[in-house]
Design a protein around this motif. Structure first.
Motif, PDB file in Angstrom:
ATOM      1  N   PRO A 162      34.038  22.194  18.160  1.00 24.99           N
ATOM      2  CA  PRO A 162      33.290  21.012  18.606  1.00 24.99           C
ATOM      3  C   PRO A 162      31.948  20.877  17.889  1.00 24.99           C
ATOM      4  CG  PRO A 162      33.200  22.734  20.272  1.00 24.99           C
ATOM      5  CD  PRO A 162      34.189  23.193  19.246  1.00 24.99           C
ATOM      6  N   TYR A 163      31.500  19.628  17.790  1.00 26.27           N
ATOM      7  CA  TYR A 163      30.205  19.347  17.179  1.00 26.27           C
ATOM      8  C   TYR A 163      29.077  19.688  18.157  1.00 26.27           C
ATOM      9  CZ  TYR A 163      32.775  16.619  13.680  1.00 26.27           C
ATOM     10  OH  TYR A 163      33.624  16.216  12.684  1.00 26.27           O
ATOM     11  N   ASP A 164      27.935  19.991  17.589  1.00 26.06           N
ATOM     12  CA  ASP A 164      26.738  20.221  18.391  1.00 26.06           C
ATOM     13  C   ASP A 164      26.158  18.870  18.801  1.00 26.06           C
ATOM     14  OD1 ASP A 164      24.363  20.936  19.527  1.00 26.06           O
ATOM     15  OD2 ASP A 164      23.405  21.571  17.657  1.00 26.06           O
ATOM     16  N   GLU A 165      26.201  18.575  20.098  1.00 29.59           N
ATOM     17  CA  GLU A 165      25.665  17.312  20.591  1.00 29.59           C
ATOM     18  C   GLU A 165      24.476  17.518  21.520  1.00 29.59           C
ATOM     19  OE1 GLU A 165      28.834  15.109  22.345  1.00 29.59           O
ATOM     20  OE2 GLU A 165      29.642  14.480  20.412  1.00 29.59           O
ATOM     21  N   GLU A 166      23.992  18.741  21.590  1.00 24.83           N
ATOM     22  CA  GLU A 166      22.859  19.040  22.458  1.00 24.83           C
ATOM     23  C   GLU A 166      21.558  18.945  21.661  1.00 24.83           C
ATOM     24  OE1 GLU A 166      22.683  19.715  25.731  1.00 24.83           O
ATOM     25  OE2 GLU A 166      24.818  19.209  25.854  1.00 24.83           O
ATOM     26  N   PRO A 167      20.582  18.172  22.149  1.00 21.83           N
ATOM     27  CA  PRO A 167      19.284  18.125  21.465  1.00 21.83           C
ATOM     28  C   PRO A 167      18.529  19.429  21.671  1.00 21.83           C
ATOM     29  CG  PRO A 167      19.174  16.892  23.510  1.00 21.83           C
ATOM     30  CD  PRO A 167      20.607  17.302  23.347  1.00 21.83           C
ATOM     31  N   PRO A 168      17.541  19.705  20.867  1.00 21.73           N
ATOM     32  CA  PRO A 168      16.749  20.915  21.074  1.00 21.73           C
ATOM     33  C   PRO A 168      16.092  20.911  22.450  1.00 21.73           C
ATOM     34  CG  PRO A 168      16.213  19.872  18.980  1.00 21.73           C
ATOM     35  CD  PRO A 168      17.054  18.904  19.731  1.00 21.73           C
ATOM     36  N   LYS A 169      15.924  22.083  23.023  1.00 26.16           N
ATOM     37  CA  LYS A 169      15.271  22.214  24.329  1.00 26.16           C
ATOM     38  C   LYS A 169      13.987  23.023  24.161  1.00 26.16           C
ATOM     39  CE  LYS A 169      19.404  21.942  27.269  1.00 26.16           C
ATOM     40  NZ  LYS A 169      20.370  21.706  26.201  1.00 26.16           N
ATOM     41  N   PHE A 198      11.532  26.137  20.399  1.00 25.31           N
ATOM     42  CA  PHE A 198      12.705  25.474  20.968  1.00 25.31           C
ATOM     43  C   PHE A 198      13.889  26.444  20.945  1.00 25.31           C
ATOM     44  CE2 PHE A 198       9.807  22.327  19.379  1.00 25.31           C
ATOM     45  CZ  PHE A 198       9.757  21.401  20.402  1.00 25.31           C
ATOM     46  N   ASP A 199      15.011  26.018  21.515  1.00 24.35           N
ATOM     47  CA  ASP A 199      16.148  26.929  21.671  1.00 24.35           C
ATOM     48  C   ASP A 199      17.070  26.949  20.457  1.00 24.35           C
ATOM     49  OD1 ASP A 199      17.176  24.399  21.948  1.00 24.35           O
ATOM     50  OD2 ASP A 199      18.541  24.901  23.594  1.00 24.35           O
ATOM     51  N   GLU A 200      16.728  26.197  19.412  1.00 23.32           N
ATOM     52  CA  GLU A 200      17.538  26.204  18.190  1.00 23.32           C
ATOM     53  C   GLU A 200      16.673  25.806  17.000  1.00 23.32           C
ATOM     54  OE1 GLU A 200      20.460  23.000  17.865  1.00 23.32           O
ATOM     55  OE2 GLU A 200      19.621  22.091  19.681  1.00 23.32           O
ATOM     56  N   TYR A 201      17.243  25.956  15.812  1.00 20.99           N
ATOM     57  CA  TYR A 201      16.505  25.601  14.601  1.00 20.99           C
ATOM     58  C   TYR A 201      16.278  24.091  14.557  1.00 20.99           C
ATOM     59  CZ  TYR A 201      17.263  30.342  12.939  1.00 20.99           C
ATOM     60  OH  TYR A 201      17.244  31.696  12.826  1.00 20.99           O
ATOM     61  N   ILE A 202      15.101  23.704  14.120  1.00 19.98           N
ATOM     62  CA  ILE A 202      14.715  22.289  14.183  1.00 19.98           C
ATOM     63  C   ILE A 202      14.142  21.813  12.851  1.00 19.98           C
ATOM     64  CG2 ILE A 202      14.243  22.258  16.670  1.00 19.98           C
ATOM     65  CD1 ILE A 202      11.243  22.543  15.814  1.00 19.98           C
ATOM     66  N   PHE A 228       4.775  13.678  19.285  1.00  8.60           N
ATOM     67  CA  PHE A 228       5.774  13.812  18.224  1.00  8.60           C
ATOM     68  C   PHE A 228       6.730  12.620  18.157  1.00  8.60           C
ATOM     69  CE2 PHE A 228       4.432  18.142  19.076  1.00  8.60           C
ATOM     70  CZ  PHE A 228       4.321  18.684  17.807  1.00  8.60           C
ATOM     71  N   GLY A 229       6.713  11.746  19.165  1.00  7.44           N
ATOM     72  CA  GLY A 229       7.686  10.661  19.185  1.00  7.44           C
ATOM     73  C   GLY A 229       9.098  11.218  19.158  1.00  7.44           C
ATOM     74  N   ASP A 230       9.941  10.692  18.256  1.00  2.00           N
ATOM     75  CA  ASP A 230      11.316  11.215  18.114  1.00  2.00           C
ATOM     76  C   ASP A 230      11.470  11.990  16.811  1.00  2.00           C
ATOM     77  OD1 ASP A 230      11.212   9.218  16.263  1.00  2.00           O
ATOM     78  OD2 ASP A 230      12.963   8.118  16.971  1.00  2.00           O
ATOM     79  N   ALA A 231      10.350  12.580  16.343  1.00  2.00           N
ATOM     80  CA  ALA A 231      10.388  13.286  15.050  1.00  2.00           C
ATOM     81  C   ALA A 231      11.145  14.605  15.102  1.00  2.00           C
ATOM     82  CB  ALA A 231       8.958  13.536  14.561  1.00  2.00           C
ATOM     83  N   ILE A 232      11.225  15.242  16.279  1.00  2.00           N
ATOM     84  CA  ILE A 232      11.868  16.562  16.390  1.00  2.00           C
ATOM     85  C   ILE A 232      13.381  16.388  16.557  1.00  2.00           C
ATOM     86  CG2 ILE A 232      12.015  18.693  17.734  1.00  2.00           C
ATOM     87  CD1 ILE A 232       9.091  18.231  18.552  1.00  2.00           C
ATOM     88  N   VAL A 233      14.148  16.968  15.622  1.00  2.00           N
ATOM     89  CA  VAL A 233      15.618  16.921  15.670  1.00  2.00           C
ATOM     90  C   VAL A 233      16.156  18.314  15.400  1.00  2.00           C
ATOM     91  CG1 VAL A 233      15.703  14.512  14.905  1.00  2.00           C
ATOM     92  CG2 VAL A 233      15.814  16.347  13.212  1.00  2.00           C
ATOM     93  N   ASP A 234      17.413  18.555  15.842  1.00  2.00           N
ATOM     94  CA  ASP A 234      17.984  19.869  15.549  1.00  2.00           C
ATOM     95  C   ASP A 234      18.438  19.943  14.091  1.00  2.00           C
ATOM     96  OD1 ASP A 234      20.549  18.797  15.320  1.00  2.00           O
ATOM     97  OD2 ASP A 234      21.109  19.277  17.359  1.00  2.00           O
ATOM     98  N   ASN A 235      18.632  21.140  13.626  1.00  2.00           N
ATOM     99  CA  ASN A 235      18.904  21.374  12.203  1.00  2.00           C
ATOM    100  C   ASN A 235      20.329  21.007  11.822  1.00  2.00           C
ATOM    101  OD1 ASN A 235      17.964  22.472   9.606  1.00  2.00           O
ATOM    102  ND2 ASN A 235      19.510  24.048   9.955  1.00  2.00           N
ATOM    103  N   ASN A 236      21.276  21.091  12.778  1.00  2.00           N
ATOM    104  CA  ASN A 236      22.698  20.908  12.444  1.00  2.00           C
ATOM    105  C   ASN A 236      23.106  19.438  12.374  1.00  2.00           C
ATOM    106  OD1 ASN A 236      23.185  23.675  12.305  1.00  2.00           O
ATOM    107  ND2 ASN A 236      23.519  23.819  14.516  1.00  2.00           N
TER     108      ASN A 236
END
Length: 641
Positions: free
Chosen positions: A31-38, A60-64, A110-118
């Motif tokens: 499955p694809y990663d559909e969870e945003p960083p936390k 955060f809980d993952e690479y961003i 940060f607005g919506d600038a933070i996204v996960d790496n995957n």
């Protein structure tokens, strides 16, 4: 038990693989990663007080990744030297360069600038704050910045607050709190303390957070801003996953509403009063142009240093800031350089107009040697073509050069239009007796009265007016030699037949307007937001547009013409004069022939930021970032739905 030989194991694997392939199975990456960083933790902790650290680390809980950090990340109060903002694995690191101010709330939006790496899943609107004092300020104010002239949202303009309520604070001090607008022109200023503020918008060219140049776009509110908060409730809807047209659940969400949240700022550039020679050019041998930075009351004084300036014809626009000089003498035209002495008024460092003298060399765009070579090449080509035709026995016609006249007289003339004649060079002489207007009566052309006059705005343009009758046929005839240009050429004979359209070929629009100022003007616009026609609002608050083209989309804009000069005027901060108010009617009309529309228009029924129709907005909103939801698509491919 003996182990299975390797070749048998390999054979069994191949058979199994093809068996799976035969049943439609294929390897799947999961499955694809559909969870945003936390958010996990931060140093200092969110909303920390008495902070002295200049480095902020948010984990955060993952690479961003950070997308468009320079555009989207806003740090308040504004910094003289921009902090370093970067990612490091699962962390965002912000390093302040300036010294931290005492007893001050710092916010990093940060607005919506933070996204996960995957999969670049956005975290959403994320902000962080700390205070260098014992208390942290948590209030916010928000609103929209629009272009005052056309109500376009302005993206990326600074919006700031001043605790100092003096008018000079905006021009002498940097903002106390700051934000920046998004693609919808919307802004939110966070970390605001209780009190009274002035609010401003600024397209800050030199990044010093103060208004110090008339080249900068500016806006302000005449009212003081007093932050407040109140409990509020909103309802969030969850749609059914299987049938997306049906609602699954409605949640009642309690939150704190920060006020004011509907601030409307109308931004403009002041009219420049800095007078200087902006550009000079000689695009053609026959003329040269001068361009000034601002309008002037008088034309500059020009003297030819190597020719007689009496050989020039001057054409200036109404502002006297764009001037064309035609060279009458064809011998002078062929000279590569004409040297002039130019005297005019220029703004000095104290802002005063002072006499200035310049010596200018007006150089031909193409040197004479090159022009002669080009002419020789053209003559040789023409001679070659002539000999070719002569050899074939074709009739050789002598081409007489004529002065070019452009006649704007369509075969179907609109009732509210006139015939326009224009020329590519100045006209030296007009024989008005060579111009004839006739109308068809009982199958016979008969003379009819008309008026011939020069256009008061555009040079080399003339108008032919008549009492046009709907459905009537007309014929414009101009005898040869009717017009003579300054270089000795005459016009050829002109003959144009036309028919005036009938009234039932048009649509009509009647407007009943509420809320307009005493000298309002309504502008009819096309799909490019350009003015087609304008009419003043009558004393009874009505405005009518006749003879509208069927099948054409029209839009409406109104401005309060405060100074009654017939055009929209910008504002002036020093005089505390706002730009003239502008409103749009939030509807489109596609006209129908022989049809009348009547509309009631209340200028204040809809907020300004929702008035302009989306289809003519040039500043389109950025696409909202969403979770890609690719697992549903994957499930369908795997046959699991």
């Amino acid at each position: 038990m003996k182990p299975i030989p390797k070749y048998i194991a390999l054979l069994l694997f191949i058979i199994g693989f093809y068996a799976c392939a035969g049943t439609g199975w294929s390897p799947d990456g999961g499955p694809y990663d559909e969870e945003p960083p936390k958010f996990v933790r931060a140093t200092p902790v969110p909303n920390a007080v008495n902070n002295t650290r200049k480095n902020v680390s948010i984990e955060f809980d993952e690479y961003i990744n950070l997308e468009n950090a320079s555009e989207k990340v806003i740090i308040s109060p504004p910094q003289r030297e921009q902090p370093e903002v970067k990612t490091s694995g699962k962390r965002v690191v912000v390093k302040f360069i300036d010294s931290l101010m005492a007893n001050t709330t710092y916010t990093i939006d940060f607005g919506d600038a933070i996204v996960d790496n995957n999969e670049s899943n956005p975290l959403g609107q994320f902000s962080y704050a700390f205070s260098t004092g014992p208390e942290i300020d948590t209030m916010a104010v928000s609103g929209t910045v629009l272009n005052a002239e056309n109500l376009e949202p302005i993206k990326g303009i600074q919006v700031g607050l001043h605790k100092n309520l003096n008018d000079t604070a905006f021009t002498k001090l940097p903002f106390d709190r700051i934000s920046r607008t998004d693609s919808r022109g919307q802004f939110t200023i966070r970390g605001v303390a209780p009190g009274k503020y002035r609010i401003y918008a600024l397209q800050d060219g030199n990044q010093n957070y103060m208004y110090d140049s008339k080249t900068e776009t500016v806006a302000w509110s005449d009212s003081l801003i007093v932050p407040d908060m109140t409990p509020a409730v909103r309802f969030d809807t969850v749609w059914n996953e299987i049938d997306t047209t049906h609602i699954d659940t409605i949640f009642e969400v309690h939150y704190t509403r920060f006020l004011p949240d509907n601030i409307m700022l109308r931004a403009f550039k002041e009219e420049s009063t800095m007078q200087y020679l902006a550009k000079s050019e000689r695009p053609e041998t026959k003329k040269f142009n001068l361009y000034f930075s601002a309008k002037a009351d008088t034309l500059p004084t020009l003297r030819g240093l190597d020719f007689d300036e009496k050989q020039l014809i001057v054409e200036a626009n109404l502002r006297n800031d764009s001037i064309t000089y035609w060279v009458k003498d064809t011998t002078l035209c062929e000279r590569d350089t004409l040297t002039i002495e130019l005297k005019y008024l220029e703004t000095d460092t104290l802002g005063q107009l002072v006499p200035t003298t310049d010596t200018l060399r007006m150089v031909n765009k193409i040197p004479r040697e090159r022009r002669l070579a080009m002419k020789k090449e053209a003559d040789e080509k023409a001679e070659k073509e002539r000999k070719k035709k002569e050899k074939k026995g074709d009739t050789l016609a002598v081409q007489t050069p004529f002065l070019t006249i452009n006649v704007d007289a369509p075969s179907e003339l609109d009732i509210n239009r006139n015939i326009v004649l224009s020329f590519e060079e100045p006209v030296e002489h007009i024989d008005t007796s060579a111009i004839h207007m006739q109308t068809m009566i009982d199958s016979v052309w008969q003379d009819t009265p008309f008026i011939f006059q020069a256009d008061t705005i555009a040079p080399r343009r003339y108008i032919v007016l008549a009492n046009w009758q709907p459905g009537q046929e007309y014929q414009l005839t101009i005898d040869s030699l009717g017009f003579k240009g300054i270089y000795g050429l005459y016009t050829d004979k002109v003959e144009n037949k036309l028919k005036v359209k009938t009234v039932d070929q048009y649509g009509t629009l009647f407007l009943n307007i509420t809320g307009a100022g005493p000298h309002a003007i309504v502008q009819l616009l096309n799909s490019s937001d350009a003015v087609v026609r304008q009419q003043p609002v009558k004393e009874n608050n009505t405005c009518d547009f006749y003879f509208l083209q069927p099948g054409t989309k029209y839009y409406l804009r109104l401005f309060n013409d405060t100074n009654r000069n017939g055009k929209w005027d910008t504002g002036n901060y020093e005089e505390k004069r706002q730009a003239e108010e502008v409103f749009y009617f939030p509807k489109t009309w596609e006209m129908k022939a022989n049809f009348e529309f009547e509309e009631n228009w209340n200028l204040y029924a809809i907020p300004l930021d929702r008035q302009k129709p989306d289809e003519i907005k040039k500043q389109k909103p950025d696409e909202t970032k969403k979770i890609k939801d690719r697992n549903k698509e994957r499930a369908k491919k795997l046959g699991r739905t």
